[in-house]
Design a protein around this motif. Structure first.
Motif, mmCIF file in Angstrom:
data_model
loop_
_atom_site.group_PDB
_atom_site.id
_atom_site.type_symbol
_atom_site.label_atom_id
_atom_site.label_comp_id
_atom_site.label_asym_id
_atom_site.label_seq_id
_atom_site.Cartn_x
_atom_site.Cartn_y
_atom_site.Cartn_z
ATOM 1 N N PHE A 1 -30.442 -29.934 15.618
ATOM 2 C CA PHE A 1 -29.703 -29.231 16.659
ATOM 3 C C PHE A 1 -28.469 -28.533 16.079
ATOM 4 N N THR A 2 -27.707 -29.237 15.236
ATOM 5 C CA THR A 2 -26.501 -28.626 14.667
ATOM 6 C C THR A 2 -26.865 -27.498 13.710
ATOM 7 N N ALA A 3 -27.993 -27.654 12.998
ATOM 8 C CA ALA A 3 -28.384 -26.611 12.051
ATOM 9 C C ALA A 3 -28.740 -25.313 12.767
ATOM 10 N N ILE A 4 -29.292 -25.420 13.970
ATOM 11 C CA ILE A 4 -29.739 -24.232 14.679
ATOM 12 C C ILE A 4 -28.655 -23.656 15.589
ATOM 13 N N PHE A 5 -27.895 -24.541 16.251
ATOM 14 C CA PHE A 5 -27.031 -24.068 17.331
ATOM 15 C C PHE A 5 -25.522 -24.176 17.040
#
Length: 382
Positions: free
Chosen positions: A315-319
């Protein structure tokens, strides 16, 4: 030809990706994203450089403030009989100044007594008062240190003393607080050590010089009718034993004066500056008595540092990008004691520790978009 993976394989690939990111995050719980700093000295006036994130330093100062707020509340509640009217904050530089003055005082008294033995008015000098033993014990207790984090940095001892001074002054009806030998003349005048008036450093040096001059006059036979009548019977010749003894003592005297002009290896200031500050501290403490006790608080920073935690997942990598949290911590050597003549004693001593929980750093309350000020060229007059 375009191929699509089976549903089971795609799910497995996504799960593997998530596990990979979580594993990376767990591997970087402490100091993630940057190498830990080499341990820096916990206190002192020297180095202040560190690669500890500034957020950790801010939280560590917050931990310092929280710890000293608790200590100030305790100190202001102490109500002996008679009550304290003054609180004195001491830190390692202040203790060093006290030791410098005590050494100066002892040497000056010894030299004066030695010169006096060469004249008919020979007499012995006084010694340091019993409170010097307490300051020596404080120094012995101050060597303890600890580090509990992956980052450490220098938090100077005067910073802790200044924060405590602020906390004491913010408490209503608290005893008046002092720090670093900054007192008015009437607060140190009239002090005595073992019944001997405690004069200023310059006056002590003047008195010592006068004693030396009187001894020299007797030794070389220039003291009028009393020449040669003292304990040292001299003919005033270069080979005379009294002259040789005076010359030997005079070498010690000159070395003593030279030491006062030598710069301190840490601060670069001449030793006489530390001695002068130590005189003010010693005189302030010497005026304490059973009827007017002084509460003294010694502080020394044992360690300061904290932890940076970086969390990564799919999630952190994408958003959002990495989730970063910080904690800060401080450890303080603390000794609270009363100075009251023969009734001087330690009231409390411990290594106080405080660590903030891992948290995100809030923005300042009155942020004025300062980060966009990439230059200050407009400040140059046109």
């Amino acid at each position: 030809m375009h191929r699509t993976c089976p549903t089971t394989n795609c799910v497995f690939a996504v799960i593997l990706t998530i596990v990979t990111f979580i594993s990376a995050a767990n591997a970087q719980k402490k100091g993630g994203g940057s190498a830990p700093a080499a341990p820096a000295p916990a206190s002192g006036a020297g180095q202040t450089s560190s690669n500890a994130p500034f957020e950790i330093q801010m939280l560590s100062y917050g931990a310092l403030d929280q710890t000293l707020k608790k200590l100030a509340a305790y100190s202001c509640k102490l109500k002996p009989s008679p009550a304290y009217k003054k609180i004195l904050i001491l830190d390692p530089p202040a203790i060093q100044a006290l030791q410098s003055y005590d050494s100066f005082f002892a040497n000056a008294q010894a030299l004066s007594a030695a010169f006096n033995t060469m004249t008919p008015s020979g007499g012995a000098g006084g010694g340091i008062d019993t409170f010097a033993d307490i300051t020596s014990a404080v120094v012995a207790a101050a060597v303890a240190s600890t580090s509990e984090s992956s980052f450490s940095f220098t938090l100077q001892d005067p910073s802790a003393a200044i924060v405590l001074l602020h906390q004491l002054q913010s408490i209503n009806q608290c005893t008046q607080a002092y720090y670093a030998g900054v007192y008015t003349a009437d607060q140190i005048s009239g002090a005595t050590l073992n019944g001997t008036p405690l004069t200023s450093v310059s006056q002590q040096l003047n008195d010592l010089a006068a004693t030396r001059t009187a001894a020299l006059r007797y030794v070389v036979g220039q003291a009028g009718a009393n020449a040669g009548a003292g304990p040292c019977v001299s003919k005033g010749t270069a080979q005379d034993p009294c002259v040789a003894a005076f010359n030997s003592l005079d070498s010690t005297y000159n070395a003593f004066l030279a030491g006062l002009s030598a710069p301190n290896p840490t601060t670069g200031q001449p030793m006489i500056s530390s001695v002068t500050q130590g005189y003010r501290l010693r005189a302030f403490l010497a005026k304490a008595s059973e009827q007017e006790p002084v509460l003294a608080i010694y502080l020394s920073v044992a360690a300061a540092g904290g932890t940076q935690q970086v969390r990564k997942n799919l999630f952190t990598a994408i958003f959002t990008g990495d989730w970063i949290r910080y904690s800060g911590a401080v450890s303080l050597n603390v000794i609270v004691f009363q100075v009251a003549g023969a009734k001087s004693n330690v009231l409390f001593s411990n290594l106080l520790r405080y660590r903030t929980p891992l948290k995100q750093i809030n923005g300042p309350g009155k942020y004025d978009d300062a980060a966009n000020a990439g230059d200050n060229l407009d400040s140059v007059p046109k």
